[in-house]
Design a protein around this motif. Sequence first.
Motif, PDB file in Angstrom:
ATOM      1  N   THR A 163       0.848  -1.191   0.000  1.00  0.00           N
ATOM      2  CA  THR A 163       0.000   0.000   0.000  1.00  0.00           C
ATOM      3  C   THR A 163       0.887   1.246   0.000  1.00  0.00           C
ATOM      4  OG1 THR A 163      -0.071  -0.024   2.408  1.00  0.00           O
ATOM      5  CG2 THR A 163      -1.918  -1.049   1.270  1.00  0.00           C
ATOM      6  N   SER A 164       0.384   2.295  -0.642  1.00  0.00           N
ATOM      7  CA  SER A 164       1.144   3.553  -0.633  1.00  0.00           C
ATOM      8  C   SER A 164       0.845   4.317   0.654  1.00  0.00           C
ATOM      9  CB  SER A 164       0.771   4.395  -1.854  1.00  0.00           C
ATOM     10  OG  SER A 164      -0.459   5.033  -1.617  1.00  0.00           O
ATOM     11  N   ASP A 165       1.613   5.379   0.900  1.00  0.00           N
ATOM     12  CA  ASP A 165       1.432   6.195   2.111  1.00  0.00           C
ATOM     13  C   ASP A 165       0.035   6.784   2.205  1.00  0.00           C
ATOM     14  OD1 ASP A 165       3.984   5.671   2.561  1.00  0.00           O
ATOM     15  OD2 ASP A 165       4.782   7.628   1.935  1.00  0.00           O
ATOM     16  N   ARG A 166      -0.601   6.921   1.030  1.00  0.00           N
ATOM     17  CA  ARG A 166      -1.898   7.597   1.010  1.00  0.00           C
ATOM     18  C   ARG A 166      -3.031   6.744   1.591  1.00  0.00           C
ATOM     19  NH1 ARG A 166      -3.302   9.962  -4.593  1.00  0.00           N
ATOM     20  NH2 ARG A 166      -1.968   8.391  -5.523  1.00  0.00           N
ATOM     21  N   VAL A 167      -2.784   5.433   1.720  1.00  0.00           N
ATOM     22  CA  VAL A 167      -3.850   4.546   2.189  1.00  0.00           C
ATOM     23  C   VAL A 167      -3.985   4.648   3.703  1.00  0.00           C
ATOM     24  CG1 VAL A 167      -4.648   2.158   2.315  1.00  0.00           C
ATOM     25  CG2 VAL A 167      -3.512   2.988   0.244  1.00  0.00           C
ATOM     26  N   GLY A 168      -5.163   5.079   4.160  1.00  0.00           N
ATOM     27  CA  GLY A 168      -5.384   5.276   5.589  1.00  0.00           C
ATOM     28  C   GLY A 168      -5.782   4.013   6.337  1.00  0.00           C
ATOM     29  N   LEU A 169      -6.361   3.041   5.629  1.00  0.00           N
ATOM     30  CA  LEU A 169      -6.784   1.802   6.291  1.00  0.00           C
ATOM     31  C   LEU A 169      -5.560   1.009   6.724  1.00  0.00           C
ATOM     32  CD1 LEU A 169      -9.627   0.362   3.983  1.00  0.00           C
ATOM     33  CD2 LEU A 169      -9.894   1.547   6.158  1.00  0.00           C
ATOM     34  N   ASP A 170      -5.677   0.351   7.883  1.00  0.00           N
ATOM     35  CA  ASP A 170      -4.586  -0.502   8.339  1.00  0.00           C
ATOM     36  C   ASP A 170      -4.449  -1.724   7.441  1.00  0.00           C
ATOM     37  OD1 ASP A 170      -3.944   1.062  10.439  1.00  0.00           O
ATOM     38  OD2 ASP A 170      -5.191  -0.027  11.894  1.00  0.00           O
ATOM     39  N   ASP A 171      -3.226  -2.180   7.266  1.00  0.00           N
ATOM     40  CA  ASP A 171      -2.987  -3.392   6.476  1.00  0.00           C
ATOM     41  C   ASP A 171      -3.809  -4.564   6.997  1.00  0.00           C
ATOM     42  OD1 ASP A 171      -1.268  -1.911   5.004  1.00  0.00           O
ATOM     43  OD2 ASP A 171       0.520  -3.149   5.387  1.00  0.00           O
ATOM     44  N   GLU A 172      -3.890  -4.671   8.324  1.00  0.00           N
ATOM     45  CA  GLU A 172      -4.619  -5.802   8.917  1.00  0.00           C
ATOM     46  C   GLU A 172      -6.103  -5.767   8.533  1.00  0.00           C
ATOM     47  OE1 GLU A 172      -4.233  -8.759  10.189  1.00  0.00           O
ATOM     48  OE2 GLU A 172      -2.167  -8.312   9.584  1.00  0.00           O
ATOM     49  N   THR A 173      -6.667  -4.558   8.466  1.00  0.00           N
ATOM     50  CA  THR A 173      -8.072  -4.417   8.058  1.00  0.00           C
ATOM     51  C   THR A 173      -8.237  -4.913   6.619  1.00  0.00           C
ATOM     52  OG1 THR A 173      -8.316  -2.485   9.470  1.00  0.00           O
ATOM     53  CG2 THR A 173      -9.973  -2.785   7.742  1.00  0.00           C
ATOM     54  N   ILE A 174      -7.324  -4.463   5.749  1.00  0.00           N
ATOM     55  CA  ILE A 174      -7.390  -4.860   4.336  1.00  0.00           C
ATOM     56  C   ILE A 174      -7.223  -6.376   4.208  1.00  0.00           C
ATOM     57  CG2 ILE A 174      -6.270  -4.608   2.083  1.00  0.00           C
ATOM     58  CD1 ILE A 174      -5.468  -1.738   3.022  1.00  0.00           C
ATOM     59  N   MET A 175      -6.242  -6.921   4.961  1.00  0.00           N
ATOM     60  CA  MET A 175      -6.010  -8.367   4.938  1.00  0.00           C
ATOM     61  C   MET A 175      -7.264  -9.119   5.387  1.00  0.00           C
ATOM     62  SD  MET A 175      -2.822  -8.925   4.052  1.00  0.00           S
ATOM     63  CE  MET A 175      -1.659 -10.007   4.843  1.00  0.00           C
ATOM     64  N   GLY A 176      -7.924  -8.590   6.411  1.00  0.00           N
ATOM     65  CA  GLY A 176      -9.130  -9.232   6.932  1.00  0.00           C
ATOM     66  C   GLY A 176     -10.212  -9.310   5.876  1.00  0.00           C
ATOM     67  N   VAL A 177     -10.400  -8.206   5.136  1.00  0.00           N
ATOM     68  CA  VAL A 177     -11.414  -8.184   4.073  1.00  0.00           C
ATOM     69  C   VAL A 177     -11.036  -9.171   2.969  1.00  0.00           C
ATOM     70  CG1 VAL A 177     -12.479  -6.758   2.273  1.00  0.00           C
ATOM     71  CG2 VAL A 177     -12.144  -5.812   4.558  1.00  0.00           C
ATOM     72  N   LEU A 178      -9.748  -9.165   2.596  1.00  0.00           N
ATOM     73  CA  LEU A 178      -9.290 -10.076   1.533  1.00  0.00           C
ATOM     74  C   LEU A 178      -9.532 -11.534   1.924  1.00  0.00           C
ATOM     75  CD1 LEU A 178      -5.945  -8.281   0.616  1.00  0.00           C
ATOM     76  CD2 LEU A 178      -7.885  -8.600  -0.928  1.00  0.00           C
ATOM     77  N   ARG A 179      -9.229 -11.849   3.185  1.00  0.00           N
ATOM     78  CA  ARG A 179      -9.424 -13.230   3.646  1.00  0.00           C
ATOM     79  C   ARG A 179     -10.900 -13.604   3.608  1.00  0.00           C
ATOM     80  NH1 ARG A 179      -6.381 -11.960   8.222  1.00  0.00           N
ATOM     81  NH2 ARG A 179      -4.195 -11.949   7.597  1.00  0.00           N
ATOM     82  N   GLU A 180     -11.738 -12.633   3.969  1.00  0.00           N
ATOM     83  CA  GLU A 180     -13.179 -12.867   3.946  1.00  0.00           C
ATOM     84  C   GLU A 180     -13.630 -13.227   2.523  1.00  0.00           C
ATOM     85  OE1 GLU A 180     -15.794 -13.774   6.202  1.00  0.00           O
ATOM     86  OE2 GLU A 180     -14.393 -12.497   7.310  1.00  0.00           O
TER      87      GLU A 180
END
Length: 371
Positions: free
Chosen positions: A189-206
Amino acid sequence: MGLKEEIEAIEEEIAETPYNKSTEQHIGRLKAKLSEKKEKLERQQSSGSGGGGYAVEKHGDATVALVGFPSVGKSTLLNALTNADSEVGSYEFTTLDVNPGMLEYRGANIQLLDVPGLIEGAAENRGGGQAVLSVVRTADLVLFVLSAFEIDQYERLREELYANKVRLDTEPVNVNVRKRHKGGINLTTSDRVGLDDETIMGVLREYDYINADVTIREDLTIDQLVDALQDNREYLPSAVCVNKVDLIDPGYVDTVKRDLRSHGIDPDEAVFISAEDGRGLDSLKETIWNDLGLIRIYMDKPGRGIDRGEPLVLTQRENTVEDALETLGGSFDERFRFARVTGPSAKHDEQQVGRDHELEDEDVIRIVARK
Ligand SMILES: Nc1nc2c(ncn2[C@@H]2O[C@H](COP(=O)(O)OP(=O)(O)OP(=O)(O)O)[C@@H](O)[C@H]2O)c(=O)[nH]1
Ligand SMILES: [Mg+2]
């Protein structure tokens, strides 16, 4: 618990959970789950009802869907703008089917679709709204028709469209996913992304991503992430017209403008019209033209000169010489050597250009093809 109850339970939990950094991950998973369950429910429902839906063929250079509550004047407007003869009634639900009409403007054929009154709950298929919404999804522009006295309907209409996966006046966020055979999820993710990596990972896993390279460069919300992972979202521009202005007296105009502002509409962007007496229809046509982003290309045909009567109509998104060749059809594409362009996009008259050249409104083009 049935699917419907599960959906309600998740919605409730999302509504009750305060949104902050510590709950973000949890909400992300809930939203992904919610979206999946809704898709599943929809599949179940549509297989049961036999699909249905309207089959309105796309005609013309672009299509505009007139969206509004019953009796706001959609059919009257369609009749005023086009060659169609849509039934007009002073009672609700006159329009039970989709009525198409053709608006000829600046040499372009713009198809307008008058769809039955969109009502609350349409996305959940109350009142046959689902079929209406499926027509709206195929349009190039959504034109909201509001009555000057019921501006508050606007938000409900937008909500209905949102629930039916129509995203208005916004571009999809680019989430690049490349599936792999092993190695887990590799998130960049670039610096501009405010969501935490863990949040994004959680959605991807879902969404059952196990091995994938995922790249996100723009800031985005959880909802936008969920949208990006689904390929059935429709992104469309929209415009607003305020009808029945013949019924309001001058002193009431400010009230209407205040109403518009309080519902998130810039009064200067909304077009005030009367479908009945024709007021404002010229500016409405102009707004439709601009919002569709149509451009006219005049063909300079060998031996016949420049044809200004029937321009080739392209859009600002698909405006290259290549796009023009495609629209022209026939064997132009294979025989193309180069083109000569005169007009706004050309550096000088008769500029020689290739397939990548981007055309602008009112360019004149001559195609030089192999025999
Ligand atoms: N005064 C006035 N009346 C209008 C105007 N536009 C429409 N009407 C009237 O409003 C009523 C409803 O108009 P329709 O065009 O049937 O409305 P609709 O949005 O197509 O309604 P449904 O088909 O039921 O969704 C009719 O009596 C029209 O004559 C307008 O600009 N001014
Ligand atoms: Mg109607």
